[in-house]
Design an enzyme around this catalytic site. Structure first.
Site, mmCIF file in Angstrom:
data_model
loop_
_atom_site.group_PDB
_atom_site.id
_atom_site.type_symbol
_atom_site.label_atom_id
_atom_site.label_comp_id
_atom_site.label_asym_id
_atom_site.label_seq_id
_atom_site.Cartn_x
_atom_site.Cartn_y
_atom_site.Cartn_z
ATOM 1 N N ASP A 38 7.142 96.483 -10.566
ATOM 2 C CA ASP A 38 6.081 95.771 -9.850
ATOM 3 C C ASP A 38 4.806 96.603 -9.812
ATOM 4 O O ASP A 38 4.719 97.584 -9.068
ATOM 5 C CB ASP A 38 6.529 95.470 -8.418
ATOM 6 C CG ASP A 38 7.556 94.358 -8.368
ATOM 7 O OD1 ASP A 38 7.277 93.278 -8.910
ATOM 8 O OD2 ASP A 38 8.635 94.583 -7.788
ATOM 9 N N ASP A 181 11.911 85.699 -8.054
ATOM 10 C CA ASP A 181 11.576 87.038 -7.568
ATOM 11 C C ASP A 181 11.150 87.012 -6.101
ATOM 12 O O ASP A 181 10.110 86.463 -5.752
ATOM 13 C CB ASP A 181 10.421 87.574 -8.441
ATOM 14 C CG ASP A 181 9.991 88.984 -8.068
ATOM 15 O OD1 ASP A 181 10.684 89.648 -7.279
ATOM 16 O OD2 ASP A 181 8.944 89.414 -8.596
HETATM 17 C C1 DX5 Z 1 6.828 91.351 -4.597
HETATM 18 C C2 DX5 Z 1 7.493 91.797 -5.878
HETATM 19 C C3 DX5 Z 1 8.971 91.695 -5.891
HETATM 20 C C4 DX5 Z 1 9.667 92.577 -4.888
HETATM 21 C C5 DX5 Z 1 11.105 92.187 -4.835
HETATM 22 O O1 DX5 Z 1 5.510 91.749 -4.665
HETATM 23 O O2 DX5 Z 1 7.021 91.018 -6.953
HETATM 24 O O3 DX5 Z 1 9.475 91.984 -7.198
HETATM 25 O O4 DX5 Z 1 9.580 93.946 -5.215
HETATM 26 O O5 DX5 Z 1 11.721 92.891 -3.824
HETATM 27 P P1 DX5 Z 1 12.791 92.197 -2.861
HETATM 28 O O6 DX5 Z 1 13.914 91.737 -3.760
HETATM 29 O O7 DX5 Z 1 13.177 93.312 -1.946
HETATM 30 O O8 DX5 Z 1 12.113 91.050 -2.198
HETATM 31 ZN ZN ZN Z 2 8.055 91.334 -8.938
#
Ligand code: DX5
Ligand code: ZN
Length: 230
Positions: A38, A181
């Site tokens: 990310d 996601d």
């Molecule tokens: C949000 C990101 C996600 C996040 C996912 O900005 O795009 O990929 O890191 O993390 P979790 O699974 O903990 O929501």
């Molecule tokens: Zn992401």
């Protein structure tokens, strides 16, 4: 119609940022299909994570597919840097991408043998310029949280969009991953997979668990149980 394979993409942002190498090792031990990176610039979303330098430093550490989620403004300015760094899939937020830049970007990425993806925030619908270009994409990423941070609760209001767009992709017979996601864990991955999608990103749902290696296989078996296949 062939079923797209179930894939698990641990999001390394949720791991100890001083030891990302170990985060990669955990992902491969758990049999992850790709590692989700990310990239956030503090402008597109209210957090600053890492950039092409980190991707480049991690590249020699793992042969895993680098799934690079670019939550940055003016992403076209950084495409060369991420390609050089070793990203395999470059996913752009549709809200940040100039539609007029799409075709040139796609040629550049594909000429390097890499893949292009498009991401939508929870509130964003698929724009018509993107719907007309789905055949050029390898991933359509549907955010189920607002971009910025790991560990947020999933927004179930996105489920109808997951259903609609997964259906569209299947009807067109596209070779396209639908990647979900945000906020996915063992407890809800089955519910999500019922709606659609075949790639499940999990940050806290993997790295926040006592046994992250086991969490990866658990996510896979729960999603596969709903979808069929493995
Ligand atoms: C949000 C990101 C996600 C996040 C996912 O900005 O795009 O990929 O890191 O993390 P979790 O699974 O903990 O929501
Ligand atoms: Zn992401």
């Amino acid at each position: 119609m062939t079923m797209r394979p179930t894939k698990i993409a641990p999001s390394i942002l949720a791991y100890d940022l001083s030891n990302l190498k170990e985060g990669l090792e955990i992902a491969s031990k758990g049999g992850a299909d790709q590692i989700h990176l990310d990239v956030i610039d503090g402008r597109f979303a209210p957090n600053i994570t890492f950039g092409p330098g980190t991707v480049k430093a991690l590249r020699p550490r793992s042969p895993m597919k680098f799934d690079t989620h670019l939550m940055i403004v003016d992403p076209q300015l950084y495409v060369d840097r991420f390609l050089e760094a070793g990203s395999d899939l470059l996913t752009f937020q549709a809200e940040a991408l100039d539609p007029d830049a799409f075709d040139a970007l796609r040629s550049k990425i594909h000429s390097r043998g890499k893949e292009m993806g498009l991401a939508l925030k929870p509130e964003t619908q698929l724009p018509s310029w993107a719907e007309d270009r789905l055949q050029f994409l390898s991933a359509l990423l549907l955010l189920t949280v607002n971009p910025g941070f790991s560990g947020q609760a999933m927004e179930v209001g996105v489920f109808p969009k997951i259903e609609r767009l997964s259906r569209l992709v299947a009807e067109r017979g596209l070779d396209l991953d639908v990647e979900i996601d945000g906020g996915i864990d063992e407890g809800n991955v089955g519910e999500v997979a019922k709606r659609g999608g075949n790639v499940f990103v999990a940050g806290a749902g993997v790295y926040g668990k006592p046994d992250p290696v086991r969490a990866i296989s658990e996510l896979r078996s729960r999603a596969a149980a709903v979808r069929g296949g493995s």
